[in-house]
Design an enzyme around this catalytic site. Structure first.
Site, PDB file in Angstrom:
ATOM      1  N   ILE A  40      33.227  -9.429   3.892  1.00 53.55           N
ATOM      2  CA  ILE A  40      33.909 -10.665   3.515  1.00 53.55           C
ATOM      3  C   ILE A  40      33.594 -11.787   4.484  1.00 53.55           C
ATOM      4  CG2 ILE A  40      36.057 -10.197   4.781  1.00 53.55           C
ATOM      5  CD1 ILE A  40      35.704 -11.790   1.274  1.00 53.55           C
ATOM      6  N   SER A  62      33.219  -8.020  17.123  1.00 54.73           N
ATOM      7  CA  SER A  62      32.981  -7.007  16.098  1.00 54.73           C
ATOM      8  C   SER A  62      32.252  -5.821  16.697  1.00 54.73           C
ATOM      9  CB  SER A  62      32.167  -7.590  14.936  1.00 54.73           C
ATOM     10  OG  SER A  62      31.930  -6.614  13.950  1.00 54.73           O
ATOM     11  N   ARG A  63      32.655  -4.629  16.298  1.00 52.88           N
ATOM     12  CA  ARG A  63      31.975  -3.420  16.739  1.00 52.88           C
ATOM     13  C   ARG A  63      30.749  -3.118  15.883  1.00 52.88           C
ATOM     14  NH1 ARG A  63      36.649   0.839  16.289  1.00 52.88           N
ATOM     15  NH2 ARG A  63      36.945  -0.401  14.408  1.00 52.88           N
ATOM     16  N   LYS A 116      43.519 -12.353   3.628  1.00 53.45           N
ATOM     17  CA  LYS A 116      44.550 -11.733   2.802  1.00 53.45           C
ATOM     18  C   LYS A 116      44.310 -10.224   2.705  1.00 53.45           C
ATOM     19  CE  LYS A 116      42.104 -10.605  -0.910  1.00 53.45           C
ATOM     20  NZ  LYS A 116      42.060  -9.244  -1.495  1.00 53.45           N
ATOM     21  N   ASP A 194      44.680  -4.726  -3.301  1.00 54.83           N
ATOM     22  CA  ASP A 194      43.813  -5.618  -2.526  1.00 54.83           C
ATOM     23  C   ASP A 194      43.253  -6.716  -3.429  1.00 54.83           C
ATOM     24  OD1 ASP A 194      42.117  -6.018   0.114  1.00 54.83           O
ATOM     25  OD2 ASP A 194      40.718  -6.113  -1.564  1.00 54.83           O
TER      26      ASP A 194
END
Length: 333
Positions: A40, A62-63, A116, A194
């Site tokens: 996303i 971020s990993r 969201k 979702d």
């Protein structure tokens, strides 16, 4: 960016909480960091930031890899510690871990944009609201579908009309939109809600208040979140409303909200991008949802306000509370 304190003002409605903390004069682009560089973020957040002159992508955390040419950190802790110049963060991780990241960012005095749903529970988001108020930062719980082209014209068209019936049909292919994302099937991942919460975010924006009266939730065998749901709503206005969510649809995807009124039938289609009245298209446009989110976030930061509406998440919580559980065949990505 300069900040001038002004008297606190709280404006509330049944849907939106807006809190004025500070008047902010933006003299240069807001340095923003994305936390959680997944699908996303790459598909929507990065292009929207790049096209908005009021923001500058300054870092990522971020990993799973960052963005070329932008400093990446393993955790939000190291990001917040090392980059005091980052003024805002966009949190794009799964909802189950978003609260902790948001709390850390707020304590560090950063503005926060929440993908969201804004959290895994209602109470944790309410806690973030209080924290943002105390720290004097902007908190934005985003509902991207509300920024679809047809949503505001639909709301305006419905003004003064008597709504008689509403039918929401929101069916899509989970393998297409969430490939290999195991978190959506875990507690707090919401499953079919979702995408379904996108429809509920539109419903709560365009219609009089309703509440869930009945729900059926279909859980794949061995999963902790539903793959399909059927909801019935009621409200003071007396009209009937239903919602049919399914994550097993292949081929063309269905994102429709049909509203019958005393003056005609309106269909908000393609997730809100197309509006039809009595079968005739009166509005159709391309996807501008995330561009709208970042325009709104810039406005909130500049005005020293927060925008948090939990009504879509309340409907989901009520569906889980009232829902009759049905176990269906196993589902594997």
């Amino acid at each position: 960016m300069s900040r001038e304190p002004i008297p606190a003002r709280i404006s509330t409605s049944s849907k939106v909480l807006v809190e004025r903390q500070f008047l902010v004069t933006v003299t240069e682009p807001v340095a923003i960091a994305i936390v959680g560089v997944g699908k996303i973020a790459r598909d929507q957040h990065l292009p929207s930031i790049a096209s908005n002159a009021r923001f500058r992508l300054a870092a990522t955390a971020s990993r799973h890899g960052g963005v070329d040419g932008v400093e990446n950190f393993e955790t939000i802790d190291t990001l917040l510690s090392a980059r005091s110049d980052v003024q805002a963060v966009a949190l794009c991780q799964p909802p189950q871990v978003r609260f902790e990241a948001a709390a850390k960012a707020i304590r560090a005095g950063r503005h926060v944009l929440l993908e969201k749903p804004p959290g895994a529970t209602i109470a944790e988001v309410e806690t973030l609201v209080a924290m943002a108020r105390s720290q004097g930062v902007s908190l934005f719980a985003t509902w991207h579908s509300r920024f679809a082209t047809g949503v505001e014209p639909t709301r305006e068209w419905l003004k003064g009309k008597t709504v008689r019936r509403v039918a929401v049909t929101w069916k899509e292919d989970v393998r297409r939109w969430h490939p290999g994302q195991a978190w959506i099937w875990e507690p707090g991942g919401l499953g079919v809600f979702d995408p379904g919460i996108n429809a509920l975010s539109i419903v709560t924006a365009i219609l009089p208040p309703v509440h869930v009266t009945r729900a059926t939730l279909e859980f794949p065998e061995g999963r902790d979140a539903p793959i399909a749901a059927q909801l019935t709503f009621a409200g003071e206005s007396g009209f009937s409303a239903t919602a049919d969510f399914d994550w097993r649809q292949t081929g063309p995807q269905t994102w429709d909200i049909e509203v019958e009124t005393d003056e005609g039938r309106l269909v908000l289609s393609k997730g809100g991008a197309e509006m039809l009245v009595d079968g005739k298209a009166v509005l159709a446009d391309s996807d501008q949802e995330y561009a709208g989110i970042y325009r709104r976030f810039a406005e909130l930061i500049e005005a020293g306000e927060s925008d948090i509406d939990l009504s879509p998440l309340v409907h989901v919580a009520d569906a889980f509370m009232l829902g009759r559980r049905s176990v269906v065949e196993p589902f594997e990505d």
